[in-house]
Write an enzyme that holds these catalytic residues in place. Structure first.
Site, PDB file in Angstrom:
ATOM      1  N   VAL A 201      39.197  41.391  33.528  1.00  0.00           N
ATOM      2  CA  VAL A 201      40.567  41.794  33.172  1.00  0.00           C
ATOM      3  C   VAL A 201      40.711  41.983  31.660  1.00  0.00           C
ATOM      4  O   VAL A 201      41.252  42.996  31.198  1.00  0.00           O
ATOM      5  CB  VAL A 201      41.593  40.753  33.685  1.00  0.00           C
TER       6      VAL A 201
ATOM      7  N   ARG B 299      35.691  32.539  29.737  1.00  0.00           N
ATOM      8  CA  ARG B 299      36.291  31.563  28.831  1.00  0.00           C
ATOM      9  C   ARG B 299      35.776  30.172  29.165  1.00  0.00           C
ATOM     10  O   ARG B 299      35.348  29.929  30.282  1.00  0.00           O
ATOM     11  CB  ARG B 299      37.814  31.614  28.963  1.00  0.00           C
TER      12      ARG B 299
ATOM     13  N   HIS C 169      67.069  55.267  44.568  1.00  0.00           N
ATOM     14  CA  HIS C 169      66.301  56.512  44.458  1.00  0.00           C
ATOM     15  C   HIS C 169      66.697  57.233  43.175  1.00  0.00           C
ATOM     16  O   HIS C 169      67.883  57.291  42.863  1.00  0.00           O
ATOM     17  CB  HIS C 169      66.623  57.399  45.659  1.00  0.00           C
TER      18      HIS C 169
ATOM     19  N   GLY D 188      52.826  27.385  21.867  1.00  0.00           N
ATOM     20  CA  GLY D 188      52.752  28.535  22.784  1.00  0.00           C
ATOM     21  C   GLY D 188      51.349  28.788  23.305  1.00  0.00           C
ATOM     22  O   GLY D 188      51.164  29.562  24.240  1.00  0.00           O
TER      23      GLY D 188
ATOM     24  N   THR E 228      47.337  29.810  24.008  1.00  0.00           N
ATOM     25  CA  THR E 228      46.609  31.079  24.056  1.00  0.00           C
ATOM     26  C   THR E 228      47.542  32.214  24.447  1.00  0.00           C
ATOM     27  O   THR E 228      47.546  33.282  23.830  1.00  0.00           O
ATOM     28  CB  THR E 228      45.480  30.985  25.113  1.00  0.00           C
TER      29      THR E 228
END
Ligand code: FAD
Length: 476
Positions: free
Chosen positions: A191, A278, A449, A39, A41
């Site tokens: 981020v 990174r 709505h 899987g 990071t």
């Protein structure tokens, strides 16, 4: 023993495992090599753990503020140990899903560290050999094609004092069972930094951010950066921009020395998160006799994700460009389709970017400024969420939806959303862009709505000045 495969994939993150499944679907014999957990990071140290912990921090924050909805809560507390346990449950459930998908598509999963020996050969030092320190022979594989999907890891800048205790990366912060940092200093307002600021602020920590650029989220639209900064400051987060960290020292607390245009300052904290970027995972990836053309620390590829050596491809965080899980997966699919001459099933020109703060942020395509810089004559539509019934009834923070169109045909060039569920809504604009839809196409859809999504209709209609629910200027 030499095992032969049609495709050898190195790295099982969202780039690698999706590519492996695609190869399996095409009837190819594929092997995937992973030196940590399946899987990559995203599942183990990125998207899923952050958003799982954030789910708890958001609930805690909302619970603290329930009075407005007529609900009284007493004795509210959170248990970081239990939050971590739940995170592990979520991660392991998804990991099992990936494992069974790989099995179902007859992909051979190999646990170990891969080194590329030449254009077709890969040597694997198996994890079992490393863990048990045995003299187990490396596993030798050969492949018609090799796909590098080895991803990235946190980058630590050469700052004095950066390797001391409680100065951590996102990897470490995501695995701490104790809630240690009641004063968290975050170096880097990108981020990752902003998402952690949000989590820690929601859990009640005092959070401070130091960012070298002139604004947080410097890669985002300026208006979005300003909105996020305003929202964080309102919640008590301190933000220092145009500030450069000089050193970190320790007294009874950590002390971070930083400089801005006014001089030298100090920030105290009991934990420091370093989130300044990174670096690509290429260590041990190539034998000393083998190399590929690089761009800085990244592997250079062409538009088909081919590296400088025939039959070797690279995708995801290890190449230059956007570092997002869904981008890595899409590139993985495209790379496999390119290898086997298949029709392209996925469009890479519109990749949504999301930030899971409260309110959420999501963007796709061009901002107004970017579109103008590219020579478009631009038309925009903007809907401020203060008129949206769902926002009002949920007592949510306001935001807006902005859509950018090419004025010659009203085709959607991009969109920026800041409001709850923005990360789900951006898909509508991405669909519109990929299919060449116009503002009118988006506006003629009936949306239920009350929902946040109704605002998409309004923003699209505002492109032609026809939005129904935009309040006159000055009305609150
Ligand atoms: P990775 O996911 O990095 O996987 C590569 C794998 O290869 C790793 O498991 C690595 O151990 C293995 N490997 C490396 N070298 C070798 C070798 N020689 N032999 C064998 N195996 C090797 N993206 C989003 O889209 N949404 C988000 O919400 C989001 N949140 C994030 C939050 C954080 C804190 C972080 C750090 C990242 C986040 N990302 C998010 C980014 C996302 O995680 C990455 O863009 C994505 O994981 C990249 O996928 P990849 O397949 O290229 O590589």
């Amino acid at each position: 023993m030499n095992e032969h495969y049609d495709l050898i994939i190195i790295g099982s993150g969202p780039g690698g495992y999706v590519a492996a499944i695609k190869a399996g679907q095409l009837g190819k014999k594929a092997a995937i090599i992973e030196n940590r957990e399946l899987g990559g990071t995203c599942l183990n140290r990125g998207c899923i753990p952050t958003k799982t912990i954030m789910h708890s921090s958001r609930l805690f924050y909302e619970a603290k503020n329930l009075q407005e909805a007529g609900i009284e809560v007493e004795g509210l507390r959170f248990d970081m140990n239990r939050i971590q346990e739940r995170k592990e449950e979520v991660v392991s459930r998804i990991r099992k899903g990936i494992k069974s998908l790989l099995e179902a598509n007859k992909v051979t999963v190999i646990s170990g560290t891969a080194t590329i020996m030449d254009g077709h050969r890969v040597r694997v030092i198996q994890n079992s050999a490393q863990e048990e320190n045995t003299n187990q022979e490396p596993r030798e594989l050969s492949g018609d094609n090799i796909l590098i999907a080895t991803g990235s890891q946190p980058f630590l800048p050469p700052v004095e004092g950066i390797s001391q205790e409680n100065v951590v990366t996102s990897d470490q912060l995501l695995s701490e069972n104790d809630f240690k940092y009641h004063n968290l200093l975050i170096i880097g307002g990108g981020v990752i930094g902003i998402e952690f600021a949000s989590i820690y602020q929601e859990f009640g920590s005092q959070v401070e951010i130091i960012e070298a650029m002139d604004r947080i989220l410097p890669s985002m639209d300026k208006e979005i950066s300003q909105s996020v900064a305003m929202s964080l400051k309102k919640k008590g987060v301190k933000i220092h921009t145009k500030s450069v960290v000089k050193r970190i020292s320790k007294t009874d607390q950590l002390l971070c020395e930083y400089e801005d245009s006014t001089g030298t300052h100090f920030a105290q904290a009991d934990g420091i998160l370093v989130a300044v970027g990174r670096k690509a995972n290429t260590r041990e990836l190539f034998s000393p006799e083998f190399s590929l053309e690089m761009e800085g620390d990244k592997i250079k590829v062409n538009e088909h994700f081919e590296t400088s050596k025939e039959h070797i491809y690279a995708i995801g965080d290890v190449i230059k460009g956007i570092q997002l899980a869904h981008a890595a997966s899409a590139q993985g699919i495209r790379a496999v389709e390119n290898m086997y001459g298949k029709k392209q099933s996925i469009e890479l020109s519109a990749i949504p970017s999301c930030i899971y703060t409260y309110p959420e942020i999501a963007t796709v395509g061009l901002t107004e400024e970017e579109a103008k810089a590219k020579g478009y004559v631009v038309k925009t539509g903007k809907y401020p969420m203060l008129g949206n019934s769902k926002i009002i009834l949920s007592a949510d923070e306001r935001g807006y939806i902005k859509v950018v169109c090419d004025s010659s045909n009203n085709k959607i060039l991009g969109a920026q959303i800041i409001c709850p569920r923005a990360t789900d809504m951006i898909g509508e604009f991405t669909t519109a862009m990929v299919n060449g839809l116009t503002a009118e196409d988006l506006g003629k859809v009936i949306r239920p709505h009350p929902t946040y999504g109704e605002a998409i209709t309004e923003a699209a209609e505002d492109v032609n000045g026809m939005a129904i629910h935009i309040f006159p200027k000055g009305m609150k």
